[in-house]
Design a protein around this motif. Sequence first.
Motif, mmCIF file in Angstrom:
data_model
loop_
_atom_site.group_PDB
_atom_site.id
_atom_site.type_symbol
_atom_site.label_atom_id
_atom_site.label_comp_id
_atom_site.label_asym_id
_atom_site.label_seq_id
_atom_site.Cartn_x
_atom_site.Cartn_y
_atom_site.Cartn_z
ATOM 1 N N VAL A 128 0.850 -1.185 0.000
ATOM 2 C CA VAL A 128 0.000 0.000 0.000
ATOM 3 C C VAL A 128 0.890 1.240 0.000
ATOM 4 C CG1 VAL A 128 -1.715 1.315 1.318
ATOM 5 C CG2 VAL A 128 -1.891 -1.176 1.150
ATOM 6 N N HIS A 129 0.550 2.197 -0.829
ATOM 7 C CA HIS A 129 1.331 3.431 -0.905
ATOM 8 C C HIS A 129 1.252 4.202 0.417
ATOM 9 C CE1 HIS A 129 2.834 7.275 -2.033
ATOM 10 N NE2 HIS A 129 1.652 7.859 -2.126
ATOM 11 N N PRO A 130 2.389 4.541 1.041
ATOM 12 C CA PRO A 130 2.377 5.334 2.273
ATOM 13 C C PRO A 130 2.124 6.802 1.960
ATOM 14 C CG PRO A 130 4.639 4.808 1.674
ATOM 15 C CD PRO A 130 3.754 4.114 0.679
ATOM 16 N N TYR A 131 0.882 7.148 1.766
ATOM 17 C CA TYR A 131 0.476 8.475 1.309
ATOM 18 C C TYR A 131 0.852 9.552 2.324
ATOM 19 C CZ TYR A 131 -2.715 12.052 -0.577
ATOM 20 O OH TYR A 131 -3.259 13.201 -1.101
ATOM 21 N N LEU A 132 1.619 10.556 1.872
ATOM 22 C CA LEU A 132 2.051 11.664 2.723
ATOM 23 C C LEU A 132 2.848 11.197 3.941
ATOM 24 C CD1 LEU A 132 -1.130 13.951 2.564
ATOM 25 C CD2 LEU A 132 1.044 14.297 1.383
ATOM 26 N N VAL A 133 3.530 10.071 3.800
ATOM 27 C CA VAL A 133 4.454 9.596 4.838
ATOM 28 C C VAL A 133 5.843 10.079 4.430
ATOM 29 C CG1 VAL A 133 5.485 7.578 5.942
ATOM 30 C CG2 VAL A 133 3.020 7.639 5.481
ATOM 31 N N THR A 197 1.823 20.345 0.385
ATOM 32 C CA THR A 197 1.168 19.970 1.634
ATOM 33 C C THR A 197 2.219 20.088 2.730
ATOM 34 O OG1 THR A 197 -0.080 18.367 0.335
ATOM 35 C CG2 THR A 197 -0.279 18.235 2.717
ATOM 36 N N THR A 198 1.941 20.882 3.755
ATOM 37 C CA THR A 198 2.956 21.162 4.771
ATOM 38 C C THR A 198 2.474 20.715 6.148
ATOM 39 O OG1 THR A 198 2.145 23.451 4.866
ATOM 40 C CG2 THR A 198 4.049 23.014 3.471
ATOM 41 N N ASP A 199 1.778 21.573 6.862
ATOM 42 C CA ASP A 199 1.203 21.228 8.160
ATOM 43 C C ASP A 199 -0.041 20.376 7.889
ATOM 44 O OD1 ASP A 199 -0.368 21.185 10.495
ATOM 45 O OD2 ASP A 199 0.400 23.118 11.163
ATOM 46 N N LEU A 200 0.075 19.058 8.061
ATOM 47 C CA LEU A 200 -1.000 18.165 7.636
ATOM 48 C C LEU A 200 -2.291 18.397 8.400
ATOM 49 C CD1 LEU A 200 0.821 14.768 6.950
ATOM 50 C CD2 LEU A 200 0.452 16.716 5.452
ATOM 51 N N VAL A 201 -2.202 18.697 9.679
ATOM 52 C CA VAL A 201 -3.414 18.974 10.446
ATOM 53 C C VAL A 201 -4.100 20.225 9.914
ATOM 54 C CG1 VAL A 201 -4.312 19.647 12.701
ATOM 55 C CG2 VAL A 201 -2.646 17.793 12.539
ATOM 56 N N ASN A 292 4.489 13.497 10.186
ATOM 57 C CA ASN A 292 4.742 13.544 8.744
ATOM 58 C C ASN A 292 4.628 14.936 8.140
ATOM 59 O OD1 ASN A 292 5.243 10.689 7.864
ATOM 60 N ND2 ASN A 292 3.342 10.404 9.018
ATOM 61 N N SER A 293 4.505 15.945 8.983
ATOM 62 C CA SER A 293 4.567 17.324 8.505
ATOM 63 C C SER A 293 6.031 17.735 8.393
ATOM 64 C CB SER A 293 3.842 18.260 9.471
ATOM 65 O OG SER A 293 2.461 17.951 9.532
ATOM 66 N N PRO A 294 6.450 18.309 7.269
ATOM 67 C CA PRO A 294 7.865 18.683 7.126
ATOM 68 C C PRO A 294 8.280 19.726 8.157
ATOM 69 C CG PRO A 294 6.547 19.577 5.329
ATOM 70 C CD PRO A 294 5.675 18.629 6.068
ATOM 71 N N THR A 295 9.522 19.671 8.529
ATOM 72 C CA THR A 295 10.044 20.564 9.545
ATOM 73 C C THR A 295 10.093 22.014 9.060
ATOM 74 O OG1 THR A 295 11.924 20.975 11.014
ATOM 75 C CG2 THR A 295 12.438 20.205 8.814
ATOM 76 N N THR A 296 10.053 22.946 9.973
ATOM 77 C CA THR A 296 10.264 24.349 9.640
ATOM 78 C C THR A 296 11.700 24.772 9.940
ATOM 79 O OG1 THR A 296 9.404 24.994 11.816
ATOM 80 C CG2 THR A 296 7.858 25.000 9.973
ATOM 81 N N ALA A 321 1.978 30.469 6.101
ATOM 82 C CA ALA A 321 2.429 30.325 7.488
ATOM 83 C C ALA A 321 3.665 29.434 7.573
ATOM 84 C CB ALA A 321 1.298 29.765 8.355
ATOM 85 N N TYR A 322 3.699 28.376 6.764
ATOM 86 C CA TYR A 322 4.865 27.493 6.742
ATOM 87 C C TYR A 322 6.093 28.247 6.233
ATOM 88 C CZ TYR A 322 7.971 23.654 5.445
ATOM 89 O OH TYR A 322 9.066 22.831 5.310
ATOM 90 N N ALA A 323 5.913 29.019 5.162
ATOM 91 C CA ALA A 323 7.023 29.788 4.612
ATOM 92 C C ALA A 323 7.537 30.808 5.627
ATOM 93 C CB ALA A 323 6.587 30.499 3.331
ATOM 94 N N GLN A 324 6.639 31.465 6.325
ATOM 95 C CA GLN A 324 7.045 32.441 7.337
ATOM 96 C C GLN A 324 7.819 31.775 8.469
ATOM 97 O OE1 GLN A 324 3.145 34.013 8.143
ATOM 98 N NE2 GLN A 324 3.384 35.734 6.723
#
Length: 374
Positions: A128-133, A197-201, A292-296, A321-324
């Motif tokens: 199964v593809h680990p989607y957004l992992v 896709t950055t902050d998944l929540v 699984n959200s990329p680090t800032t 917000a992620y870019a900032q």
Amino acid sequence: MRPSIASIAICATVCPGAAGAQRAGQLIAAEPVRTAPAGMQAWTIVYWTTDGRGRPARVTGMVVAPQGATPRVPRDVLAWTHGTSGVATQCAPSLAPGFWTHSPGLDGVREGYVVVAPDYPGLGSAGVHPYLVGQDTGRSVLDAVRAARSIPAAAAGRRFAVWGESQGGHAALWTGQIARAYAPELQLVGVAAAAPTTDLVANVRQVPDRTVGALMTAFIGYSWAAHYGAPLATLGGPQTRAIMTRLAKNNCIKLDARPKLMTMLGVATVQARLKDRDLGTIQPWARLARLNSPTTTPFGVPMLIAQNPKDDLVAPAVTRAYAQALCRGGARLRYLTIGGSGHATSARDSAAATLRWIGDRFAGRPAPSDCGRI
């Protein structure tokens, strides 16, 4: 077309030990693609990667290089990381007839780059593809770059940039995040992400198009239940879980096709039944989303983020917000506000500017920064 058993045997003379070594980045097979566009030569590939737990896995993808004699100096590499195509094996982009027209990263071949386009684990390969992992996807990208270097005619070097769109933007960010530790022999010059896709929540909570968001939630639920053992029962009853599973197993995303009626009905049902469910508060989904959200924390290389203010899937406010946050950490970040119809064409709409930016990174020119103006 997937490499045949015969091509794997032939490749064994090019890729010694491929079948047994299971070494990350080891090329298992490479089969020439006879239908590559004019000016390009291409290979479908099978190679080894490791998942986030260190287990070996076979992955597929495509390598595309300029047509012509093999250069004496290795070519720079552009890793193209695709947007959401689905989570089922048959949804691999390299299997899709639209690969050549729906992959903006292929424009890099005309700039002289070797373009490496991994399918990601579970797309075109078993499981199964680990989607957004993040870890699994980023490793598969880096190992695809490694594998491409075993194709003599491609002449792929160690220097590479990564550029992705949507889910592929998430993959590009994760590739940049882990590159130095996972593949220290490669030289990453820059990370570009269109509508990532950055902050998944926050992305799930603020998705502008709730219908599309419901389909993405079905993909996440099905994938993470299989990959992590996360209980789907915490998201809904038996009927809801069955619908989410059918949506995930039976639907590949096709940019030029309308969804089937049964798909639309299923998505509408999931949307209605999950309207009061918040993945950001239900465990283990909330923990996995944050994992699984990329680090800032900056990656140590220049970055580019492109975002359309009219995006109907990735909320522009979340990307901004992620870019900032990256800027506050000291990143050198180019931030492009792009036009166009919306989310689906984000990479195409920003391609010219992104490729100029990537060319400057390979040329060693100083990287611009929009921090303070975002």
